[in-house]
Design an enzyme around this catalytic site. Sequence first.
Site, PDB file in Angstrom:
ATOM      1  N   GLU A 295       0.838  -1.199   0.000  1.00  0.00           N
ATOM      2  CA  GLU A 295       0.000   0.000   0.000  1.00  0.00           C
ATOM      3  C   GLU A 295       0.874   1.250   0.000  1.00  0.00           C
ATOM      4  O   GLU A 295       1.836   1.341   0.755  1.00  0.00           O
ATOM      5  CB  GLU A 295      -0.892  -0.006   1.251  1.00  0.00           C
ATOM      6  CG  GLU A 295      -1.691   1.263   1.473  1.00  0.00           C
ATOM      7  CD  GLU A 295      -2.302   1.334   2.861  1.00  0.00           C
ATOM      8  OE1 GLU A 295      -3.266   2.093   3.045  1.00  0.00           O
ATOM      9  OE2 GLU A 295      -1.815   0.617   3.762  1.00  0.00           O
ATOM     10  N   LYS A 362      -9.704   2.201  -2.475  1.00  0.00           N
ATOM     11  CA  LYS A 362     -10.057   1.632  -1.174  1.00  0.00           C
ATOM     12  C   LYS A 362     -11.452   2.065  -0.752  1.00  0.00           C
ATOM     13  O   LYS A 362     -11.799   3.248  -0.778  1.00  0.00           O
ATOM     14  CB  LYS A 362      -9.026   2.056  -0.123  1.00  0.00           C
ATOM     15  CG  LYS A 362      -9.211   1.380   1.230  1.00  0.00           C
ATOM     16  CD  LYS A 362      -8.118   1.816   2.189  1.00  0.00           C
ATOM     17  CE  LYS A 362      -8.278   1.135   3.549  1.00  0.00           C
ATOM     18  NZ  LYS A 362      -7.271   1.611   4.514  1.00  0.00           N
ATOM     19  N   CYS A 415      -4.944  -2.467   3.096  1.00  0.00           N
ATOM     20  CA  CYS A 415      -4.728  -2.228   4.522  1.00  0.00           C
ATOM     21  C   CYS A 415      -5.774  -2.940   5.372  1.00  0.00           C
ATOM     22  O   CYS A 415      -5.963  -4.138   5.240  1.00  0.00           O
ATOM     23  CB  CYS A 415      -4.700  -0.724   4.803  1.00  0.00           C
ATOM     24  SG  CYS A 415      -4.111  -0.300   6.464  1.00  0.00           S
TER      25      CYS A 415
END
Length: 541
Positions: A295, A362, A415
């Site tokens: 990430e 995300k 994440c």
Amino acid sequence: MTASNTPAPSSRIHEWLAARSTWQRRGIATAVGALATLGHAPFQLTLVFVAAITILVWLLDGVAERKNKLWSAFGVGFFFGLGHLTTGLYWVASAFNVDSGAWGPIWGIPATLGLAAGLSLFWAAGCALAMIFWTSDARRIPWFAVSIFASEWLRGHLFGGFPWLLPGYVWTPGEPVSQLASIFGIYGLTLLTLLVAATPAAIGDAGRSAGLRFAPIIVAALLVGMGWGWGAQRLDHALVELPGTQPIVRVTDSGLSQSEKWVARPDQEWRVLQRYLEASGPPEQSRASIVIWPEGAIPTLNFFMLENPDFMDAIGRGMGDRVLITGLTRREALVDRVAFYNSAAVIDGVSGVARLSQTYDKNRLVPFGEFIPLWSVVSRFNIAPLQRIGAGFDPGAPPTRLVVPEAPPAVVLICYEAIFPGMVPRGADRPGWIVSVTNDAWFGGGSGPYQHYAMARYRAIEEGLPMARAAAGGVSAIIDSYGREVSGTMRRGGFAEAQIPPALVETTLAHWGNILLGLLLALIAALRFFPRRIENKGLRA
């Protein structure tokens, strides 16, 4: 006479706890909550967690006869949660130390304590709920498990949810008992874990026959034994990949800490890129056809990676014809503003030319880390997200399948999306593997990265899908569809490389969803209201 109205004869442990003052009991609850943290990664001391839950039940026994028993149980649960979540989430303060000029420990410590205290309200509510139908016999045990399960489920869903340190995670992922997550999911395993962990409390029920006191723990041992046996059999029949049928993937890390990555230099992006290219290896010497970077692999100090042609050309030369999946920050011009996204991109290399294939933005963002809730109000206090990007990131759509050249379709989890069950598409949209990219350098050098890694592995078990995980400052590895590591893991620099393990057919959980969890919950809750006759000094309950 009902069992709930029959005072339980006091055992020595109950008498000792009853003799403690209110704040002494709260102190014990805090210490026991801290002890429960040892059940989680990297320690995985499951029996210690069992002992902690048993003592929590005894503490609740001590307040069951009080006039203000609901408030007393709320307090016991709150301080247990405070001890548990403070020691389990202490690493949150590390994120504030990355940018010490803006934040520093003066903010990190109270922020961590505030987060732990807020989340402890769920443990408090669970204990108060348990006290509503508390009994003096073993039937309080299933009701305790149901009550704490309900509060943990709410903690994982309300206000965006934060299902970190769920009780089900005390079983090491990839080992036999963890395989039950393929049927009931992590929440079902949490319910079963709470039930099993609370059963030793019945041993302290003085005045009951030995059979009544030890029967619950015998049943719990049988449940664990059957779960372990089923899981071991499942692992014995694990699929083995045939040579050459799946591509080889390499997950890499630059080895830089978060503060080192964000050093303000005009050539910093290029310096970090060089570290990743070295970890990825020369195209002519690499066995891997797919390389994965974590990430936000490249910092966004002087330019955005996808917008710089020279930078993309350098990636193309360094990657050759390999496919690169990387986390990055991207921006997009909207009608009234510029939106920023925490994204992942699939970059297909053809003859040394990097081509952007697909992106994923995300969906689940970290409050205060990636965006500030109620920004229009909070911005007046000059508070910025830890990512230091304006008002923070915008959320993208839920994860969907991404096409990866010469590999099965993949889904990317960025994440802490990997701690949420059910984010992987199912049915006709089910991918062939999971790509997890994360930046665990925010978590510091303690237990945080290992907790995150253990939770991510449970997504592989639940979905029956292999996972390739690239973690900056964390544990990077290739994981099979049973949650087991199939390659050497590494942390802080280097790479791990292996063939993508085979995907399984849809697991029971993936096919049926939470239907079996609902049935399990109803069954265990019903045990509290199951009438039974017991002999207790002439009284029949």
